[in-house]
Write a protein that holds these residues in place. Structure first.
Motif, PDB file in Angstrom:
ATOM      1  N   THR A  73       0.584   8.378 -17.315  1.00 54.44           N
ATOM      2  CA  THR A  73       1.816   8.187 -16.539  1.00 54.44           C
ATOM      3  C   THR A  73       1.606   8.634 -15.098  1.00 54.44           C
ATOM      4  N   GLU A  74       1.032   9.802 -14.930  1.00 59.05           N
ATOM      5  CA  GLU A  74       0.836  10.330 -13.583  1.00 59.05           C
ATOM      6  C   GLU A  74      -0.115   9.474 -12.761  1.00 59.05           C
ATOM      7  N   VAL A  75      -1.211   9.043 -13.361  1.00 57.38           N
ATOM      8  CA  VAL A  75      -2.196   8.278 -12.587  1.00 57.38           C
ATOM      9  C   VAL A  75      -1.661   6.881 -12.250  1.00 57.38           C
ATOM     10  N   LEU A  76      -0.844   6.292 -13.116  1.00 50.84           N
ATOM     11  CA  LEU A  76      -0.275   4.976 -12.805  1.00 50.84           C
ATOM     12  C   LEU A  76       0.927   5.084 -11.869  1.00 50.84           C
ATOM     13  N   THR A  77       1.613   6.217 -11.881  1.00 47.49           N
ATOM     14  CA  THR A  77       2.765   6.396 -11.003  1.00 47.49           C
ATOM     15  C   THR A  77       2.320   6.640  -9.565  1.00 47.49           C
TER      16      THR A  77
ATOM     17  N   GLU B 262      -6.408   6.192  -4.442  1.00 42.92           N
ATOM     18  CA  GLU B 262      -6.885   5.195  -3.482  1.00 42.92           C
ATOM     19  C   GLU B 262      -7.902   4.232  -4.094  1.00 42.92           C
ATOM     20  N   HIS B 263      -8.759   4.731  -4.963  1.00 40.18           N
ATOM     21  CA  HIS B 263      -9.802   3.884  -5.556  1.00 40.18           C
ATOM     22  C   HIS B 263      -9.518   3.536  -7.011  1.00 40.18           C
ATOM     23  N   GLY B 264      -8.271   3.543  -7.397  1.00 40.62           N
ATOM     24  CA  GLY B 264      -7.904   3.145  -8.749  1.00 40.62           C
ATOM     25  C   GLY B 264      -7.957   4.291  -9.743  1.00 40.62           C
TER      26      GLY B 264
END
Length: 159
Positions: free
Chosen positions: A92-96, A100-102
């Protein structure tokens, strides 16, 4: 604070379609209590008072323990979350807040260790949906608690 635009009245057909999409996620591979945690965490991150209020109340209605609700913001330090829940919260946190590099490989591998490909896919749709709801409610300053009666949130007993 007052609401800027009532997007439901202004775009009823789009609202209904998006609501249908969101409701369809109730049948996905991600358990209800994890969806609740994900919706709370994304709403915290995005500063969406309306959605945070709504999803805390829904989680309470669904039987979530109050202390865990308070610990969602500190899930990394809290002993109250299982590895599967931690994986969902990390995703959730990484998709929210996309880096910068995915999405880093180490995050994906950690999540993949707890969730199947189907579950990661379904979870991604859950995260996409709550982020979209957050964005429209933040943009138009939807007032927290303003729809409690309409959505049955008064049953949470948190007013």
């Amino acid at each position: 604070m007052s609401q800027r635009v009532n997007y439901i009245q202004q775009s009823p057909e789009l609202f209904k379609k998006f609501l249908d999409f969101s409701n369809h996620l109730n049948g996905c591979a991600i358990e209800e209590h994890i969806r609740d945690l994900v919706e709370i965490r994304a709403s915290q991150m995005n500063g969406c008072g309306f959605c945070l209020d709504m999803h805390v109340k829904l989680a309470k209605i669904h039987g979530e323990r109050e202390l865990r609700l308070h610990h969602v913001a500190i899930w990394r330090e809290s002993p109250l979350f299982e590895p599967r829940e931690r994986a969902a919260l990390a995703w959730t946190e990484v998709l929210t807040h996309l880096p910068e590099h995915g999405v880093p490989d180490d995050v994906y591998e950690r999540v993949r260790g707890q969730l199947s490909e189907k579950e990661i896919s379904d979870l991604s749709y859950v995260v996409m949906a709550i982020n979209a709801w957050n964005r429209i409610n933040v943009a138009f300053r939807t007032v927290p608690c303003s729809s409690d009666k309409a959505y049955g949130l008064d049953k949470a007993g948190l007013a």
